[in-house]
Enzyme design. Sequence first.
Site, PDB file in Angstrom:
ATOM      1  N   PHE A 143       0.788  -1.231   0.000  1.00 40.71           N
ATOM      2  CA  PHE A 143       0.000   0.000   0.000  1.00 40.71           C
ATOM      3  C   PHE A 143       0.822   1.285   0.000  1.00 40.71           C
ATOM      4  O   PHE A 143       0.281   2.359  -0.019  1.00 40.71           O
ATOM      5  CB  PHE A 143      -0.934   0.000   1.208  1.00 40.71           C
ATOM      6  CG  PHE A 143      -1.872  -1.149   1.155  1.00 40.71           C
ATOM      7  CD1 PHE A 143      -2.927  -1.144   0.273  1.00 40.71           C
ATOM      8  CD2 PHE A 143      -1.659  -2.272   1.934  1.00 40.71           C
ATOM      9  CE1 PHE A 143      -3.776  -2.226   0.177  1.00 40.71           C
ATOM     10  CE2 PHE A 143      -2.511  -3.359   1.858  1.00 40.71           C
ATOM     11  CZ  PHE A 143      -3.577  -3.330   0.973  1.00 40.71           C
ATOM     12  N   ASP A 178      -4.024  -9.894   9.390  1.00 48.32           N
ATOM     13  CA  ASP A 178      -2.876  -9.872   8.468  1.00 48.32           C
ATOM     14  C   ASP A 178      -1.641 -10.523   9.083  1.00 48.32           C
ATOM     15  O   ASP A 178      -0.538  -9.972   9.018  1.00 48.32           O
ATOM     16  CB  ASP A 178      -2.578  -8.434   8.036  1.00 48.32           C
ATOM     17  CG  ASP A 178      -1.766  -8.392   6.752  1.00 48.32           C
ATOM     18  OD1 ASP A 178      -1.632  -9.445   6.095  1.00 48.32           O
ATOM     19  OD2 ASP A 178      -1.247  -7.316   6.408  1.00 48.32           O
TER      20      ASP A 178
HETATM   21  N1  LIG Z   1       8.329   1.133  12.379  1.00 49.97           N
HETATM   22  C1  LIG Z   1       9.091   0.509  11.485  1.00 49.97           C
HETATM   23  N2  LIG Z   1      10.436   0.460  11.629  1.00 49.97           N
HETATM   24  C2  LIG Z   1      11.232  -0.183  10.725  1.00 49.97           C
HETATM   25  N3  LIG Z   1      10.763  -0.809   9.625  1.00 49.97           N
HETATM   26  C3  LIG Z   1       9.425  -0.802   9.414  1.00 49.97           C
HETATM   27  C4  LIG Z   1       8.519  -0.154  10.325  1.00 49.97           C
HETATM   28  N4  LIG Z   1       7.263  -0.308   9.852  1.00 49.97           N
HETATM   29  C5  LIG Z   1       7.377  -1.016   8.719  1.00 49.97           C
HETATM   30  N5  LIG Z   1       8.657  -1.322   8.437  1.00 49.97           N
HETATM   31  C6  LIG Z   1       9.153  -2.104   7.290  1.00 49.97           C
HETATM   32  O1  LIG Z   1       8.351  -1.796   6.145  1.00 49.97           O
HETATM   33  C7  LIG Z   1       7.666  -2.993   5.693  1.00 49.97           C
HETATM   34  C8  LIG Z   1       6.298  -2.614   5.193  1.00 49.97           C
HETATM   35  O2  LIG Z   1       5.569  -2.034   6.265  1.00 49.97           O
HETATM   36  P1  LIG Z   1       4.029  -2.373   6.490  1.00 49.97           P
HETATM   37  O3  LIG Z   1       3.880  -3.832   6.660  1.00 49.97           O
HETATM   38  O4  LIG Z   1       3.526  -1.501   7.601  1.00 49.97           O
HETATM   39  O5  LIG Z   1       3.451  -1.874   5.090  1.00 49.97           O
HETATM   40  P2  LIG Z   1       2.290  -2.433   4.164  1.00 49.97           P
HETATM   41  O6  LIG Z   1       2.255  -1.609   2.936  1.00 49.97           O
HETATM   42  O7  LIG Z   1       1.051  -2.503   4.944  1.00 49.97           O
HETATM   43  O8  LIG Z   1       2.853  -3.859   3.835  1.00 49.97           O
HETATM   44  P3  LIG Z   1       2.121  -5.148   3.325  1.00 49.97           P
HETATM   45  O9  LIG Z   1       0.851  -4.724   2.739  1.00 49.97           O
HETATM   46  O10 LIG Z   1       3.042  -5.753   2.336  1.00 49.97           O
HETATM   47  O11 LIG Z   1       1.955  -5.994   4.554  1.00 49.97           O
HETATM   48  C9  LIG Z   1       7.672  -3.935   6.888  1.00 49.97           C
HETATM   49  O12 LIG Z   1       7.568  -5.279   6.512  1.00 49.97           O
HETATM   50  C10 LIG Z   1       9.008  -3.597   7.538  1.00 49.97           C
HETATM   51  O13 LIG Z   1      10.058  -4.239   6.829  1.00 49.97           O
HETATM   52 MG   LIG Z   2       2.970  -5.412   6.191  1.00 49.45          MG
END
Ligand SMILES: Nc1ncnc2c1ncn2[C@@H]1O[C@H](COP(=O)(O)OP(=O)(O)OP(=O)(O)O)[C@@H](O)[C@H]1O
Ligand SMILES: [Mg+2]
Length: 380
Positions: A51, A166
């Site tokens: 996202f 998730d």
């Molecule tokens: N607070 C944080 N500190 C360090 N790295 C982070 C943090 N939050 C997220 N990340 C990194 O960024 C990646 C993606 O973050 P997140 O899962 O929140 O996004 P997303 O777009 O919802 O991902 P997905 O839909 O693929 O699960 C995580 O898997 C992690 O590697």
């Molecule tokens: Mg994620």
Amino acid sequence: MASQQKKITTRTAAAVTKAGASNQKTLIKNSNSLLLGSNFKIGKKIGSGNFGEVRLGKNVVTNEDVAIKTESASAKIPQLIFEYQFYRLIGATDKSHTMEGIPKVYYYGLAENRCNALVLELLGPTLEDLFKICDRNFTMKTIFMIAINTLHRIEIVHDKGIVYRDVKPENFVIGRHKMKKDNLIYIIDFGLAKEYIDQKTKKHIPYREKKNLVGTARYMSINTHLGKEQSRRDDLEALGHMYMYLARGNLPWQGLKAPNSKERFHKIGEMKRNIPISKLCEGYPEIAEYLHYARRLEFNENPDYIYMRNIFIDSLKLKGLADDRQFDWLEKVVSMFFLCLELSSLVLNLVEDQVVGEKILSWQCILDCWFSWFYLAIFY
Ligand SMILES: Nc1ncnc2c1ncn2[C@@H]1O[C@H](COP(=O)(O)OP(=O)(O)OP(=O)(O)O)[C@@H](O)[C@H]1O
Ligand SMILES: [Mg+2]
């Protein structure tokens, strides 16, 4: 950073398949960085998801390093605002929050580049990253400690009336070594969460069928595949699948071929239904016991978290072990740290001139990937 599995999600009706301290200053250049609110500057990408992306940031007032999750303000299905609201509901936005394994959330707002941005505590690598670092081989002790600790996290979430939806190793991260938090597992990413307790009536949401798939096919519960409304039991079953993934190194339904995603998800669900738990969990009777329990839970049943944790705590005790949080990765990260540091010095000059928002050159994509590891070395 972590390998991203395809996530299936719905917020709408339609299913969408969805170098040391001194170097830190050069990574977030004052002149080039984007501003967020009056306190934050946005730096380089350190992770990405389905996202949006996650960037390094800094609180220019306190000088604290932070993580900033961004999403285009014109996204058709905005997600970040919901994520912020779930963090608020859990209490992660409270300045005094001390809940173990829940990141601190500092700010939500619109950044200079017209991106929605959520500012979070900067954390370390994901369980998937750590699994790779440990050659995809965790000891039984580490797997059981992961189980005990992730069950604690999901209990906090459920306690606040939220079903997570998730579960996957990429959504559990450890804290930073610098903060002495690399033995603490955090739950992140509330992008697909949902309230299972109605705020107004304080009642459990009704059981429904024909729901679109939400979650990650590899780990989701059998009932989610069948289109049933998700509740606490589904998070718990998905955790069981994640424990078996970490124990075996894979799950039998990985790599199934089908003409399209819908059929593939159907095949995965069918395979989950057909494999007896005893076969799936061969060699891991504790995870089998756990999975039996999770799969037998009723839609609105209150799970017995203490019973579930005790399966793993008692097994550790029988083996003369305890949940001392001495995870396998604690030894490995030292060698990883030095390897990354060496690599870092080679390409530091190339990376430090990259400006956020600038058109990324193709070779920079490779650097981007490398940067995730570089970030680990510098900030971890
Ligand atoms: N607070 C944080 N500190 C360090 N790295 C982070 C943090 N939050 C997220 N990340 C990194 O960024 C990646 C993606 O973050 P997140 O899962 O929140 O996004 P997303 O777009 O919802 O991902 P997905 O839909 O693929 O699960 C995580 O898997 C992690 O590697
Ligand atoms: Mg994620």
